[in-house]
Structure formats: structure tokens, C-alpha cells
Design an enzyme around this catalytic site. Sequence first.
Site, PDB file in Angstrom:
ATOM      1  CG  ASP A   1     -90.341  -9.735-145.777  1.00 51.50           C
ATOM      2  OD1 ASP A   1     -91.013  -8.696-145.684  1.00 51.50           O
ATOM      3  OD2 ASP A   1     -89.104  -9.756-145.603  1.00 51.50           O
TER       4      ASP A   1
ATOM      5  CE1 TYR B   1     -83.315  -6.524-146.579  1.00 46.61           C
ATOM      6  CE2 TYR B   1     -83.372  -8.013-144.711  1.00 46.61           C
ATOM      7  CZ  TYR B   1     -83.023  -6.797-145.264  1.00 46.61           C
ATOM      8  OH  TYR B   1     -82.383  -5.869-144.495  1.00 46.61           O
TER       9      TYR B   1
ATOM     10  CE  LYS C   1     -86.348  -1.640-144.840  1.00 52.46           C
ATOM     11  NZ  LYS C   1     -86.395  -3.014-145.314  1.00 52.46           N
TER      12      LYS C   1
ATOM     13  NE  ARG D   1     -87.222 -10.949-121.067  1.00 48.60           N
ATOM     14  CZ  ARG D   1     -87.455 -12.167-120.527  1.00 48.60           C
ATOM     15  NH1 ARG D   1     -88.099 -13.076-121.193  1.00 48.60           N
ATOM     16  NH2 ARG D   1     -87.024 -12.450-119.319  1.00 48.60           N
TER      17      ARG D   1
END
Length: 393
Positions: free
Chosen positions: A184, A112, A209, A59
Amino acid sequence: MTSKSNKNTQLVTSGRKKAYTHGVVNPVVQRASTIVFDSVAELKKAAKTCGDKTLFYGRRGTTTHFALQEAITELEGGEGCVLYPCGAAAISQTLLSFLKTGDHILMVDNVYEPTRDFCDKILAGLGISTTYYPPTIGAGIKDYIKANTKVLFLESPGSITMEIQDVPAMVKVANEHHIMTMLDNTYGNGLHYRPLEHGVDISIQAATKYIVGHSDVMMGVAVANKKYWLTLRENSYLLGQCTSADDAYLALRGLRTMAVRLNQHEKAAIEVATWLEQHELVDHIRHPAFATCPGHEFFKRDFDGSNGLFSIVMKAGEQAAIDAFLDSLHYFKMGFSWGGFESLVTANLTMKGLRSDTGWDLGPVIRLHIGLEDVDDLINDLSQALEVYKQHL
Ligand SMILES: *Cc1c(COP(=O)(O)O)cnc(C)c1O
């Protein structure tokens, strides 16, 4: 290493230590849950670093993740990078890493949509309140600050309507009030905009993206400065954030070609937007590189380039015109996300649910992502679809 002229070299060379690549070009895909230790001494040594660029537990990441984390940290110019299973997770978990009940956050009104919903549906339930501010507020943000304001969250350009924020002016006010800042940076991608260079504390991206760039992996990243890095890393770990080694590999492969892809997206989008700007049905273009985009002056001052994403504000039109337009497009596929090699389209008639502090009394908004197809094919496609739109006016 962060000067503009070195960015292409950096994208090619970053994160390619022999410890990660074992002597080939790309990192080895190291899938792991358990890491095994040969001795108590080795285990103790690994525990000390808690998996920061050393194997400790799956992890905490493996060498494949470390390679990607190093490359993104270099790109954004921060202290370290946390990987998340998607952009939405990067946003929500970065916020949760620093907020507690009773805190207040300032959120940009063109954010967003899932970020807005996270604030309204999840943070509100935890007793963390949100005030939305106009994207063009600049230094006027000081009037929105309360005694319990903990975080100023920015997105620039913002989603759909693309306003660009005066980040340095806002960061200055935030610093004066000891408020941390997060941005962001999915649009700015690290190559065209590096928030930490403008004083922002944490830069967040949907790597889904342009970093991944091929519409086949979901991933989020957050890069923090020295002040917030250890808390971000530890708290994101405690919140259970991790990604697969295969996805980390694909994201790093995407990153290698991001500069050339962006150049082509940018060139093509400007061509298409320039053509659209002259169209009789178009009111104006919301493309950061166009003077008609609110905050264009901050784009010119702070950014090194644009990409394939922009919106068109139509003069008029009802849902029937929009639906007919969307149905008649051939190369522009309807779909969320963007940043892949393909052209995409979405449309909003009223911006309902997308903003609360600032209204929307302009025409329908069509958002395009210009892919890597030939520009004349895209313009012909838009041209015929706008004829169909016109028939429904
Ligand atoms: C797509 C997007 C996100 C969310 O990323 P996912 O990987 O889809 O969760 C966050 N912010 C912006 C600006 C986006 O466009």
C-alpha cells in the site's frame, strides 16, 4: 524516463497522446457504456486487445481512463494500472484477484484499519487466513511463512504509527519462497517512493489522497509488474471494477500538480513537527523524516521525500483531554482521509482494534495532515489547543 530529475516533467507530460486529448491539453471526458463498431472486422480487432488502451466496452475504460492509467503506470514504473472506485476497493480486489480458499497471507500489523477488517471479516469467511507481523520485522519475516503463504502485504510507512519497513530485505525472503508481494503505497505516492523499483510485485494507492489532492473524488489504483499485470487486469475486470470518466479526469488533473503540492506539504509538515517536537506535552514525533520514527533509516535509504502526514505520541492524556483538544482546534478539521489541500486531525487513545501482533503501551496518538494553509496559523492553532489539552490532564 524514471530517473529522479525527470519526475516533474513526467507528471506534466504523461498520458497526453493526441488520441486522448484531441489536440487540447487535457484528455476529453469520454463517458461510455456501449462502444459501437462499424464492421465485424472492427469488432473482432477490438475484442482481441480486450480494451487495453482501445475502446471495447465501457467497463474496460475509455480514452479518459487510458490517459490516467498511462500516467500512473509511468509514475510507479510498472507494466499497467487498474483503476478502482476507491483505495479500499483497490486493496480488496487486488487481493481477491490472486487468492483462493486455503491460502494464507502475511499482513503488516500497522495496516490501514479497513484492510485489517477486510482480512478478518471477508477473507476469513472465504477460508483465507491472515497472520499479522510486526512492521519492524525485516528479514525475520521468514519465520512467519507457512507452506500455504501466498501473499506478503506491506504498508510503509504504516497507518497512524508510521513505522517504515525494510522492503528490500522482506522482498528477498518472499522471492526465495515464491510469495508475491503487494504494498500500500498511498504515503509514497509514486513520486517519493516506487515499490516496484524495490522488487515489489504490485503497488496500490488510494488515489483519493495525494493524486486527486482536493478531497473531492474517491479512487484507487494498482500498478503491477509484467509477471502479474495480465492476471490483475483480467481478474479485476471480472470482479466488476471500474470508475467514471469524470473521476478519472479529475484524478489526472490532480496528478499534474502533485509535485508542487507535495513540496509545500512536506516543507510545512516538517516545520510544524519540529515545533511540536519541543512541546512539553509531546513524547515524540512519528514522522518518517524524524529519527524518532521507527524505520527512519529505511526512509532515508529508500524514499525521495515526505509529505503532510505524521503523528504525535503524547506523554500522557485521557479521552477528555483529547476530546477538548479536538474541539478547540480551528484550522485542523476532524475527518478521515488526508492528502487534500486542507489540514486534518484524528486521535487514538489506546490504538485498540488497530493492531494485534504488536501492542501499544505508549501515550495517546494524534495524527495530523498538514494542509496548504500558512504554517504560523497552524502552529498557533495547535498551540492554543494544546493549552486546552493541558488543562484536562
Ligand atoms: C485512505 C487509505 C486507503 C483507502 O482509500 P479510500 O479511497 O478511502 O478507500 C487505503 N490505504 C491507506 C494507507 C489509506 O490512507
